[in-house]
Design a protein around this motif. Structure first.
Motif, PDB file in Angstrom:
ATOM      1  N   LEU A  84       0.835  -1.201   0.000  1.00  0.00           N
ATOM      2  CA  LEU A  84       0.000   0.000   0.000  1.00  0.00           C
ATOM      3  C   LEU A  84       0.870   1.253   0.000  1.00  0.00           C
ATOM      4  O   LEU A  84       0.671   2.173  -0.806  1.00  0.00           O
ATOM      5  CB  LEU A  84      -0.894  -0.040   1.242  1.00  0.00           C
ATOM      6  CG  LEU A  84      -2.261   0.584   1.101  1.00  0.00           C
ATOM      7  CD1 LEU A  84      -3.093  -0.159   0.085  1.00  0.00           C
ATOM      8  CD2 LEU A  84      -2.954   0.605   2.448  1.00  0.00           C
ATOM      9  N   ILE A  85       1.847   1.267   0.904  1.00  0.00           N
ATOM     10  CA  ILE A  85       2.732   2.430   1.005  1.00  0.00           C
ATOM     11  C   ILE A  85       3.535   2.598  -0.285  1.00  0.00           C
ATOM     12  O   ILE A  85       3.682   3.707  -0.802  1.00  0.00           O
ATOM     13  CB  ILE A  85       3.685   2.294   2.207  1.00  0.00           C
ATOM     14  CG1 ILE A  85       2.880   2.273   3.509  1.00  0.00           C
ATOM     15  CG2 ILE A  85       4.690   3.434   2.237  1.00  0.00           C
ATOM     16  CD1 ILE A  85       3.706   1.974   4.738  1.00  0.00           C
ATOM     17  N   ALA A  86       4.010   1.468  -0.817  1.00  0.00           N
ATOM     18  CA  ALA A  86       4.796   1.533  -2.050  1.00  0.00           C
ATOM     19  C   ALA A  86       3.970   2.123  -3.187  1.00  0.00           C
ATOM     20  O   ALA A  86       4.466   2.928  -3.975  1.00  0.00           O
ATOM     21  CB  ALA A  86       5.291   0.143  -2.418  1.00  0.00           C
ATOM     22  N   LEU A 125      -1.024  11.812   1.438  1.00  0.00           N
ATOM     23  CA  LEU A 125      -0.714  10.430   1.812  1.00  0.00           C
ATOM     24  C   LEU A 125       0.781  10.162   1.722  1.00  0.00           C
ATOM     25  O   LEU A 125       1.372   9.518   2.587  1.00  0.00           O
ATOM     26  CB  LEU A 125      -1.474   9.459   0.902  1.00  0.00           C
ATOM     27  CG  LEU A 125      -2.951   9.252   1.240  1.00  0.00           C
ATOM     28  CD1 LEU A 125      -3.607   8.367   0.191  1.00  0.00           C
ATOM     29  CD2 LEU A 125      -3.104   8.635   2.613  1.00  0.00           C
ATOM     30  N   ASN A 126       1.393  10.682   0.661  1.00  0.00           N
ATOM     31  CA  ASN A 126       2.824  10.483   0.485  1.00  0.00           C
ATOM     32  C   ASN A 126       3.604  11.113   1.636  1.00  0.00           C
ATOM     33  O   ASN A 126       4.584  10.549   2.114  1.00  0.00           O
ATOM     34  CB  ASN A 126       3.270  11.085  -0.847  1.00  0.00           C
ATOM     35  CG  ASN A 126       4.744  10.879  -1.096  1.00  0.00           C
ATOM     36  OD1 ASN A 126       5.221   9.751  -1.137  1.00  0.00           O
ATOM     37  ND2 ASN A 126       5.492  11.957  -1.219  1.00  0.00           N
ATOM     38  N   PHE A 127       3.131  12.272   2.078  1.00  0.00           N
ATOM     39  CA  PHE A 127       3.778  12.963   3.193  1.00  0.00           C
ATOM     40  C   PHE A 127       3.771  12.076   4.442  1.00  0.00           C
ATOM     41  O   PHE A 127       4.804  11.867   5.082  1.00  0.00           O
ATOM     42  CB  PHE A 127       3.048  14.285   3.442  1.00  0.00           C
ATOM     43  CG  PHE A 127       3.580  15.057   4.617  1.00  0.00           C
ATOM     44  CD1 PHE A 127       4.792  15.713   4.543  1.00  0.00           C
ATOM     45  CD2 PHE A 127       2.846  15.126   5.796  1.00  0.00           C
ATOM     46  CE1 PHE A 127       5.278  16.416   5.628  1.00  0.00           C
ATOM     47  CE2 PHE A 127       3.325  15.826   6.886  1.00  0.00           C
ATOM     48  CZ  PHE A 127       4.548  16.473   6.807  1.00  0.00           C
ATOM     49  N   PHE A 128       2.605  11.515   4.747  1.00  0.00           N
ATOM     50  CA  PHE A 128       2.520  10.661   5.935  1.00  0.00           C
ATOM     51  C   PHE A 128       3.319   9.368   5.752  1.00  0.00           C
ATOM     52  O   PHE A 128       3.945   8.877   6.689  1.00  0.00           O
ATOM     53  CB  PHE A 128       1.060  10.355   6.272  1.00  0.00           C
ATOM     54  CG  PHE A 128       0.347  11.529   6.885  1.00  0.00           C
ATOM     55  CD1 PHE A 128       0.756  12.022   8.121  1.00  0.00           C
ATOM     56  CD2 PHE A 128      -0.685  12.160   6.231  1.00  0.00           C
ATOM     57  CE1 PHE A 128       0.127  13.119   8.685  1.00  0.00           C
ATOM     58  CE2 PHE A 128      -1.324  13.258   6.794  1.00  0.00           C
ATOM     59  CZ  PHE A 128      -0.912  13.742   8.027  1.00  0.00           C
ATOM     60  N   ALA A 129       3.279   8.843   4.541  1.00  0.00           N
ATOM     61  CA  ALA A 129       4.040   7.618   4.280  1.00  0.00           C
ATOM     62  C   ALA A 129       5.524   7.855   4.522  1.00  0.00           C
ATOM     63  O   ALA A 129       6.229   7.020   5.100  1.00  0.00           O
ATOM     64  CB  ALA A 129       3.804   7.147   2.844  1.00  0.00           C
ATOM     65  N   ARG A 180       3.589   5.852  -2.608  1.00  0.00           N
ATOM     66  CA  ARG A 180       4.828   6.581  -2.867  1.00  0.00           C
ATOM     67  C   ARG A 180       5.147   6.641  -4.363  1.00  0.00           C
ATOM     68  O   ARG A 180       5.527   7.691  -4.865  1.00  0.00           O
ATOM     69  CB  ARG A 180       5.993   5.911  -2.124  1.00  0.00           C
ATOM     70  CG  ARG A 180       5.833   5.913  -0.627  1.00  0.00           C
ATOM     71  CD  ARG A 180       6.584   7.049   0.053  1.00  0.00           C
ATOM     72  NE  ARG A 180       8.013   6.899  -0.072  1.00  0.00           N
ATOM     73  CZ  ARG A 180       8.813   7.819  -0.605  1.00  0.00           C
ATOM     74  NH1 ARG A 180       8.303   8.931  -1.066  1.00  0.00           N
ATOM     75  NH2 ARG A 180      10.104   7.628  -0.659  1.00  0.00           N
ATOM     76  N   SER A 181       4.983   5.515  -5.064  1.00  0.00           N
ATOM     77  CA  SER A 181       5.361   5.554  -6.474  1.00  0.00           C
ATOM     78  C   SER A 181       4.322   6.293  -7.308  1.00  0.00           C
ATOM     79  O   SER A 181       4.675   6.908  -8.310  1.00  0.00           O
ATOM     80  CB  SER A 181       5.610   4.144  -7.019  1.00  0.00           C
ATOM     81  OG  SER A 181       4.566   3.296  -6.663  1.00  0.00           O
ATOM     82  N   THR A 182       3.049   6.237  -6.900  1.00  0.00           N
ATOM     83  CA  THR A 182       2.045   7.032  -7.601  1.00  0.00           C
ATOM     84  C   THR A 182       2.392   8.512  -7.470  1.00  0.00           C
ATOM     85  O   THR A 182       2.321   9.276  -8.432  1.00  0.00           O
ATOM     86  CB  THR A 182       0.640   6.782  -7.017  1.00  0.00           C
ATOM     87  OG1 THR A 182       0.328   5.405  -7.178  1.00  0.00           O
ATOM     88  CG2 THR A 182      -0.408   7.624  -7.737  1.00  0.00           C
ATOM     89  N   HIS A 183       2.807   8.895  -6.275  1.00  0.00           N
ATOM     90  CA  HIS A 183       3.220  10.291  -6.084  1.00  0.00           C
ATOM     91  C   HIS A 183       4.433  10.612  -6.956  1.00  0.00           C
ATOM     92  O   HIS A 183       4.474  11.644  -7.615  1.00  0.00           O
ATOM     93  CB  HIS A 183       3.549  10.557  -4.616  1.00  0.00           C
ATOM     94  CG  HIS A 183       4.071  11.933  -4.391  1.00  0.00           C
ATOM     95  ND1 HIS A 183       5.416  12.218  -4.371  1.00  0.00           N
ATOM     96  CD2 HIS A 183       3.430  13.122  -4.209  1.00  0.00           C
ATOM     97  CE1 HIS A 183       5.583  13.515  -4.187  1.00  0.00           C
ATOM     98  NE2 HIS A 183       4.404  14.086  -4.084  1.00  0.00           N
TER      99      HIS A 183
END
Lengths: 234, 241
Positions: A49-51, A66-70, A54-57
């Motif tokens: 999920l995190i990956a 979401l990327n910030f929190f990840a 992050r990669s979508t961002h």
């Protein structure tokens, strides 16, 4: 010679047979495997999920929040020792609730593993040629369709050996579960040592059990790698 | 069918396209040639918005798609097939899977319809026996023929070709060009970026010469190759012919 043998047999009896002490090891192993397997499942789920976030961002510039929190999550988890995380989860987060120790351990190791899985999977996604995204887009597929039918299957295949390795690492990391008094394999061996005042046999036995499991797993990882490599050549 | 108005594209400081205005009509076969770095691939990639123009407009079938939402954009791209220099087949899928993925997942065809269509297309490109193989088992020329079939499975209104033969071994160029020729004869609207002058001469209804982010000269192949006027074009042709 005979005396030495006799002494060893005594120690062996004291360590494993007397009062069914071997059960410390088998029960410990059972708990170690339980924690590892469920922690891996949690780690994979959350890590993927995190990956993806992050990669979508990275690819599209979306999902900023979401990327910030990840990113914070990854920094904190990878920047602190797993024992400390385990202690915090059990004694701080679950301070006022009665919770099963194994559950707390699964949570701690799973959340920890997720951070490492996330970076492994993200590197796998980023390693997929950008032409694959373009080909998906050019056919009219949207981002999530391209991701799930085209990119993720390739990324998953790329990182499968690394993920399997993460499983092995996690198995060994769970040996600190004794910090919250989980009776895992390591703690089992240590309990025998404390009861018999005999450190050699129980600790060596524990080490051997870990080693054998890791060797079995490594064997499968190597075979997996070879099969994947063969698939690439066809 | 496609028109572009004052199309500009920069990558950072670098200005690749400097205000191109063109119209491509239904049934036309436009071949774009030019030295590398002239912006011809970028021009092609702007047509289906794989590159977002810095300014200017792209109009497809009468609709301005320059700032279309992702959903409209994806819908529009279904009607614009694209063939890439490096094929970009999906290595995790069989040839059949490569061709049927998009039509099925986009709900345009059932699995059976897509299978029938795939077989028809594979027959056309002469690779029916490869349906269950994986892309890595194919030669470059075969891969590109599959890539063409994959695009055609969407029943596009126009096909964009981005240097489709540049990554191929010389002996495989012919098999790809002949399929493109066939496609042209069937009346497909095509925009082709290529270095194959023979193909341009034979198949193009219009040849376009690009240099420095502009269209310098264009015309019917006879006039274009027989009587080039622009000095840059003369220079270019003297090097490649």
């Amino acid at each position: 010679m005979e005396i030495a043998l006799k002494e060893f047999a005594d120690k062996f009896y004291k360590t494993f047979i007397q009062e069914d002490r071997w059960k410390y090891l088998t029960n410990g192993l059972k708990n170690t495997l339980t924690i590892t397997v469920f922690a891996v499942l949690l780690g994979m789920l959350l890590g993927f999920l995190i990956a993806i976030i992050r990669s979508t961002h990275d690819k599209t510039g979306k999902l900023k929040v979401l990327n910030f929190f990840a990113k914070i999550y990854l920094t904190v988890i990878r920047g602190t020792p797993v024992v400390v995380q385990l202690l915090i989860i059990y004694f701080v987060i679950f301070a006022s609730v009665q919770v099963d120790k194994i559950f707390a351990a699964v949570l701690a190791f799973g959340l920890n593993s997720a951070a490492y899985v996330a970076e492994i999977v993200r590197s796998g996604i980023m390693a997929v040629d950008n032409g694959q995204f373009e080909a998906g887009s050019a056919l009219g597929l949207n981002y999530s369709q391209t991701m799930s039918y085209i990119v993720l299957p390739q990324a998953f295949k790329n990182v499968l050996p690394s993920l399997a390795n993460e499983f092995i690492v996690l198995l060994k990391e769970t040996s600190v579960a004794g910090y919250i008094a989980v009776q895992d394999l390591t703690k089992g061996g240590d309990t025998i040592r404390a009861n018999t005042y005999e450190p050699f046999l129980p600790l060596i036995a524990v080490a051997l059990i870990y080693l054998i499991i890791v060797m079995i797993l490594t064997h499968f990882v190597t075979r997996l790698e070879r099969r994947l490599a063969a698939n690439d050549k066809r | 069918m496609i028109s572009v108005e004052k199309l500009c594209k920069s990558f950072g400081e670098l200005e690749i396209l400097k205000g191109i205005t063109e119209t491509i009509d239904k049934g036309e076969k436009v071949v774009v040639i030019g030295p590398s770095g002239s912006g011809k691939s970028t021009f092609l990639r702007c047509l289906n918005l794989l590159e977002k123009p810095t300014s200017g407009k792209i109009i497809f079938n009468g609709v301005d798609i320059t700032h279309a939402k992702e959903k409209e954009l994806n819908h529009m791209r279904q009607k614009m097939g694209m063939v890439f220099q490096h094929f970009n087949l999906f290595p995790n899928l069989t040839i059949r899977g490569n061709i049927t993925l998009a039509p099925v997942k986009l709900g345009l065809m059932t699995k059976d319809e897509a299978d029938t269509k795939a077989e028809e297309l594979l027959r056309m490109v002469g690779l029916l026996d490869k349906a269950e193989n994986y892309p890595s088992q194919l030669s470059g020329g075969q891969k590109q023929r599959i890539a063409i079939a994959r695009s055609l499975a969407m029943n596009p209104d126009v096909m964009l070709f981005d240097e489709p033969t540049s990554a191929l071994d010389p002996e495989m160029v012919g098999e790809v060009l002949s399929i493109m020729k066939e496609l042209a004869e069937e009346g497909m609207t095509m925009v082709v970026v290529t270095h194959e002058m023979g193909f341009a001469r034979e198949v193009a209804s219009r040849v376009m010469f690009m240099a420095d982010g502009n269209v310098m000269e264009q015309g019917a192949p006879d006039e274009f190759f027989g009587n080039p006027k622009n000095p840059r074009l003369k220079d270019f042709l003297s090097k490649v012919l």
